[in-house]
Motif scaffolding. Structure first.
Motif, PDB file in Angstrom:
ATOM      1  N   GLY A 172       0.474  -1.293  -0.203  1.00  0.00           N
ATOM      2  CA  GLY A 172      -0.287  -0.001  -0.748  1.00  0.00           C
ATOM      3  C   GLY A 172       0.464   1.325   0.193  1.00  0.00           C
ATOM      4  N   CYS A 173       1.662   0.807  -0.232  1.00  0.00           N
ATOM      5  CA  CYS A 173       3.653   1.890  -0.139  1.00  0.00           C
ATOM      6  C   CYS A 173       3.240   2.827  -1.309  1.00  0.00           C
ATOM      7  CB  CYS A 173       4.272   1.668   0.554  1.00  0.00           C
ATOM      8  SG  CYS A 173       5.689   1.060  -0.430  1.00  0.00           S
ATOM      9  N   GLY A 174       2.376   2.762  -2.323  1.00  0.00           N
ATOM     10  CA  GLY A 174       2.431   2.750  -3.607  1.00  0.00           C
ATOM     11  C   GLY A 174       3.234   2.764  -4.392  1.00  0.00           C
ATOM     12  N   LYS A 175       4.527   1.604  -4.582  1.00  0.00           N
ATOM     13  CA  LYS A 175       5.338   0.934  -5.152  1.00  0.00           C
ATOM     14  C   LYS A 175       4.688   1.215  -6.410  1.00  0.00           C
ATOM     15  CE  LYS A 175       5.764  -3.105  -2.372  1.00  0.00           C
ATOM     16  NZ  LYS A 175       4.915  -3.289  -1.689  1.00  0.00           N
ATOM     17  N   THR A 176       3.851   0.216  -6.499  1.00  0.00           N
ATOM     18  CA  THR A 176       3.631  -0.633  -7.274  1.00  0.00           C
ATOM     19  C   THR A 176       3.000   0.447  -9.163  1.00  0.00           C
ATOM     20  OG1 THR A 176       3.417  -3.076  -6.807  1.00  0.00           O
ATOM     21  CG2 THR A 176       1.854  -2.572  -8.914  1.00  0.00           C
ATOM     22  N   MET A 193       3.629   3.862 -13.776  1.00  0.00           N
ATOM     23  CA  MET A 193       3.499   4.770 -14.205  1.00  0.00           C
ATOM     24  C   MET A 193       4.529   4.952 -15.634  1.00  0.00           C
ATOM     25  SD  MET A 193       3.716   7.421 -10.738  1.00  0.00           S
ATOM     26  CE  MET A 193       2.238   7.877 -10.553  1.00  0.00           C
ATOM     27  N   VAL A 194       5.556   3.968 -15.586  1.00  0.00           N
ATOM     28  CA  VAL A 194       6.611   3.675 -16.081  1.00  0.00           C
ATOM     29  C   VAL A 194       5.612   3.714 -17.622  1.00  0.00           C
ATOM     30  CG1 VAL A 194       8.802   3.688 -16.991  1.00  0.00           C
ATOM     31  CG2 VAL A 194       8.476   4.121 -14.874  1.00  0.00           C
ATOM     32  N   ASP A 202       7.835  -6.524 -11.476  1.00  0.00           N
ATOM     33  CA  ASP A 202       6.599  -6.296  -9.980  1.00  0.00           C
ATOM     34  C   ASP A 202       6.238  -7.645  -9.282  1.00  0.00           C
ATOM     35  OD1 ASP A 202       5.054  -5.687  -8.652  1.00  0.00           O
ATOM     36  OD2 ASP A 202       3.259  -5.183  -9.464  1.00  0.00           O
ATOM     37  N   GLU A 203       7.177  -7.585  -8.560  1.00  0.00           N
ATOM     38  CA  GLU A 203       7.520  -9.383  -7.455  1.00  0.00           C
ATOM     39  C   GLU A 203       7.588 -10.343  -8.360  1.00  0.00           C
ATOM     40  OE1 GLU A 203       5.446  -9.050  -3.943  1.00  0.00           O
ATOM     41  OE2 GLU A 203       5.444  -7.193  -3.684  1.00  0.00           O
ATOM     42  N   PRO A 204       8.077 -10.496  -9.345  1.00  0.00           N
ATOM     43  CA  PRO A 204       8.690 -11.071 -10.146  1.00  0.00           C
ATOM     44  C   PRO A 204       8.666 -12.726  -9.599  1.00  0.00           C
ATOM     45  CG  PRO A 204      10.479 -10.097 -10.539  1.00  0.00           C
ATOM     46  CD  PRO A 204       9.749  -9.119  -9.164  1.00  0.00           C
ATOM     47  N   PHE A 205       9.189 -12.565  -8.341  1.00  0.00           N
ATOM     48  CA  PHE A 205      10.043 -14.238  -7.403  1.00  0.00           C
ATOM     49  C   PHE A 205       9.171 -13.943  -6.838  1.00  0.00           C
ATOM     50  CE2 PHE A 205      14.173 -12.265  -9.661  1.00  0.00           C
ATOM     51  CZ  PHE A 205      13.982 -13.430 -11.323  1.00  0.00           C
TER      52      PHE A 205
END
Lengths: 389, 244
Positions: free
Chosen positions: A46-50, A55-56, A168-171
Motif C-alpha cells: 500500500g505504499c504506492g511502489k507498484t 506509471m512508467v 513487479d514482485e517477479p519472484f
C-alpha cells in the motif's frame, strides 16, 4: 541489438491521484534511475511502489508531474507503442495459456512486425539465455513448472530488447529455493544485458540482494531513503528505514560481502613428510591464531587438520587424523560461509582460491568481530560489490 | 374474424391434423410399436421435412449466435450493460415456445421466418451468458500482461480473451444446438414444416412415424454436437496439452 540497450528513468514530481481517494497513491515522486541499473522500489504494501512502477509504461496514468524514459516524457507517447519498448514481468507471470512457449516469447516482436524467421531465432536465443531446453518452445505454459514459467516470463519481457524492464514482485510466488535460484540467474543475466530495471518488492532481503539502488518507500510513494544497499544498511536515514531494514542489518551486510572482502587468519601449514618439529615451531609463533596445523599437498591444496596425535610422530603423516570439514572459497558470499560454519558446528574452516590452493582460514570469531566493529556500521568498508551467484 | 389468433389457429389446423396414410401394411398389427414394412416403404417422405428442419435450425443458430455474440462483446466493453442484457435474454428464454410462436403470428405470419425468429431468440440467453462467462474467466494476470506488453484493447480481445473463451462459448453453443433442433419440431404448428410434420398427427395409435422423425432429430443433434466438439478440439490445442 539496437544501438541503445538501456534508458534512464526519471520521475519528476510524478503524482497519481485515484478518484475518490482522500490522498494521492503517489505524491510528487522524484527519483532518477540511471541507465543499466537495477532500482528496487521497496516498502510495506500500500505504499504506492507498484503504482509508481506502473506509471512508467502508463498502465497507471499519471495525474500530475511527469515520468521520462530516456529524455522523452511517457505522456507524449502512444501507450501501446511505449509498452512495446518496456519489458513487463509480473508476479502472476501471465503467460498466454493458449500460446506455446515460443509464441509467448515472440509476442512483442510479433506486435512490432518482425519477420517470422527473426522471431523464431530470437525465441531460441532467449530460451538458451534463460537456460531452458529449446524443445520446451513447442510446449504450452501449463506444461511447465512455476519456476520455468517465470523464466519464460522474463524471456518474454526481454524479447524485443527493451530499454527498460519493469518487474513487479517477479519472484514473489515462487518457492524459496527456486526464488533464490531465479534471483541469481537474473543477476547473472543482468550482468550481461545491463538493462535499466525497476524492481518492486516488499521483501527487504530481496531488495538488498537485487538492487544497485534501493528506494525505501512509505504511504503516498514517499521515498524515505534512496541509496545503495550497503549505504542503506550502514546508515539508515531515519527510524522508518531502520525499522524496515530490520534489527539484523549487520547480518544482512554479510549478504553483500564475500569471503575475500575480510581479513582472514593465516593457516599454519604442514606438508606431508615435513618434520613435526618445524610444524610445532610454527604453531608457537604468536602471529598464529589457529591452534591446529592444516595439512596441504604439494600444490598447497588442503587435505585435513592435524591433531596432537599426528604431531607426536617424527614426520607429518600422509593421512591426517581429523577430517577437513567444510572448505570455503574466496568467492563465497559471507552469509553463506557463516551458515556453512554453523551447520558443521565448527569454529573455522580453510578458504581456498579459484585454483583450490589455501588462501587462509575463516573463523566464526573473525565474523563476530567484524559484526561488532564500527567498521560494520561505518561507511569505510569497500565491500559493496554484490554477489553474482 | 378480426381476431388474428382465431384466424391463425384455423390455418394451423389444416397442417397439424394432416392424416397419416398408413395403408394396409401394418393393419393386422396395429399394436406394434414400430412397423418396419411401413418404414421401408415410406422412408423417402422424411427427406423433405429433414431438409426443412435444417433450413430452420441453421439460420436460427447463425442469427442467434451473431446477435448473442455481438451483445456479449458490447456488454464486455460496457460493463453496466451486463445485468440488463442478461435479464432481457433471460425473459425471452422463459416464454413458453408454443405461446411464443402464436404471439408472433400477427407480426410475422405463418411459416419459416417466424420459426427462425423464435428459435434464434431462445439461443440468445445461453450463448450470451456463456460468452460473457468465458470472457470473464480469462485470468486478470493474462490481461494485465497483455496490456503491459503493448497489445491494444482490440488485440487483447481478439488475440487473448476470445481464444481463451472458446471452450465456454462452444459449451453454450452445444446446449443451444440441441434445444434448437428439439424445439424446431414445433415449427409445424405455424406451418413452417420440419420434422414435426411427421410427428404430430391424428393417428396416435401408429407411432412408427414419430419414432423415425424423433430418431432423425436425435441424430441431427448428435451430429451438430460432434461437429462443435471437433471445432473445439481444433481451436483449443492448449487444453489437451494441459491434460496430457
Amino acid at each position: 541489438m539496437s544501438e541503445q540497450t538501456a534508458s534512464s528513468v526519471r520521475y519528476e514530481e510524478a503524482t497519481k491521484r485515484y478518484p475518490g481517494a482522500s490522498s494521492p497513491a503517489v505524491d510528487e515522486l522524484t527519483l532518477e534511475v540511471p541507465a543499466g541499473e537495477i532500482c528496487v522500489l521497496v516498502g510495506p504494501s500500500g505504499c504506492g511502489k507498484t503504482t509508481a512502477m506502473r506509471m512508467v509504461n502508463r498502465t497507471v496514468e499519471i495525474s500530475a508531474g511527469d515520468v521520462l524514459v530516456g529524455d522523452r516524457s511517457v505522456r507524449d507517447r502512444e501507450p501501446a507503442q511505449l509498452r512495446r519498448e518496456i519489458g513487463y514481468v509480473i508476479q502472476q507471470i501471465g503467460l498466454f495459456p493458449h500460446r506455446t512457449i515460443s509464441e509467448n516469447i515472440g509476442a512483442v516482436p510479433q506486435l512490432l512486425g518482425w519477420k517470422k524467421e527473426r522471431i523464431r531465432r530470437r525465441s531460441g536465443e532467449l530460451l538458451e539465455l534463460i537456460g531452458l531446453d529449446p524443445e520446451l518452445g513447442d510446449r504450452y505454459p501449463s506444461q511447465l513448472s512455476g519456476g520455468q514459467q517465470q523464466r519464460v516470463g522474463v524471456a518474454r519481457a526481454l524479447a524485443a530488447d527493451p530499454l527498460v524492464m519493469l518487474m513487479d514482485e517477479p519472484f514473489g510466488a515462487i518457492d524459496p529455493i527456486n526464488r533464490e535460484r531465479l534471483q541469481n540467474e537474473f543477476l547473472r543475466l543482468q550482468a550481461e544485458i545491463r538493462k535499466t530495471v525497476l524492481f518492486v518488492t516488499h521483501d527487504i532481503d530481496e531488495a538488498i540482494k537485487m538492487g544497485d539502488r534501493i528506494a525505501v518507500m512509505r504511504e503516498g510513494g514517499r521515498v524515505e531513503q534512496y541509496a545503495t544497499p550497503a549505504e542503506l544498511l550502514m546508515a539508515p536515514a531515519n527510524e522508518f528505514v531502520e525499522d524496515f531494514v530490520g534489527a539484523d542489518r549487520a547480518l544482512k551486510r554479510l549478504a553483500l560481502m564475500r569471503v575475500a572482502d575480510i581479513d582472514l587468519w593465516e593457516a599454519p601449514l604442514a606438508f606431508v613428510g615435513q618434520a613435526t618439529g618445524e610444524v610445532r615451531a610454527k604453531l608457537d609463533s604468536p602471529a598464529v591464531e589457529v591452534p591446529f596445523p592444516l595439512l596441504v599437498d604439494g600444490e598447497r591444496r588442503p587435505l585435513g587438520w592435524l591433531s596432537e596425535r599426528d604431531l607426536a610422530a617424527d614426520v607429518v603423516p600422509g593421512r591426517p587424523d581429523s577430517p577437513l570439514g567444510p572448505v570455503l572459497e574466496l568467492d563465497d558470499v559471507m552469509r553463506d560461509a557463516l551458515a556453512d560454519l554453523l551447520q558443521h558446528e565448527t569454529q573455522y574452516a580453510p578458504v581456498i582460491d579459484r585454483g583450490g590452493r589455501i588462501a587462509g582460514v575463516l573463523s566464526v570469531e573473525i565474523i563476530s568481530e567484524f559484526l561488532g566493529s564500527p567498521e560494520a556500521k561505518s561507511d569505510e568498508h569497500p565491500a559493496v560489490e554484490r554477489p553474482h551467484g | 374474424m378480426g381476431n388474428p389468433f382465431v384466424l391463425a389457429a384455423g390455418e394451423v389446423g389444416g397442417d397439424f391434423f394432416k392424416e397419416r396414410d398408413v395403408g394396409d401394411l401394418c393393419q393386422a398389427q396395429t399394436q406394434h410399436v414400430f412397423c418396419f414394412d411401413w418404414a421401408r416403404e415410406n422412408i423417402d417422405r422424411f427427406e423433405a421435412p429433414t431438409v426443412q428442419h435444417l433450413e430452420i435450425v441453421i439460420p436460427a443458430l447463425v442469427i442467434g449466435f451473431v446477435v448473442a455474440f455481438a451483445l456479449a462483446l458490447l456488454a464486455h466493453r460496457t460493463r453496466w450493460l451486463q445485468p440488463p442484457l442478461l435479464a432481457a435474454t433471460g425473459i425471452l428464454y422463459t416464454i413458453p415456445s408454443i405461446a411464443f410462436f402464436f404471439l408472433l403470428l400477427p407480426l410475422t405470419g405463418l411459416g419459416r421466418d417466424t420459426a427462425i425468429i423464435v428459435l434464434s431468440a431462445y439461443t440468445l440467453q445461453i450463448i450470451y451468458r456463456n460468452t460473457i462467462l468465458g470472457l470473464n474467466n480469462v485470468p486478470a494476470a493474462v490481461k494485465d500482461a497483455a496490456r503491459g506488453m503493448g497489445l491494444t484493447p482490440r488485440q487483447i480481445l481478439w488475440k487473448v480473451e476470445l481464444p481463451l473463451a472458446i471452450p465456454e462459448i462452444i459449451a453454450g453453443l452445444r446446449v443451444a444446438v440441441v434445444s434448437t433442433i428439439a424445439i424446431a419440431t414445433l415449427a409445424v404448428l405455424i406451418s413452417a414444416g420440419g420434422l414435426g410434420t411427421e410427428m404430430y398427427g391424428s393417428n396416435l395409435t401408429f407411432p412408427t412415424s414419430i419414432i423415425i422423425a424423433g430418431a432423425i432429430v436425435m441424430l441431427m443433434a448428435l451430429a451438430f454436437d460432434a461437429i462443435l466438439l471437433l471445432v473445439q478440439r481444433l481451436t483449443t490445442p492448449w487444453r489437451r496439452a494441459a491434460r496430457a
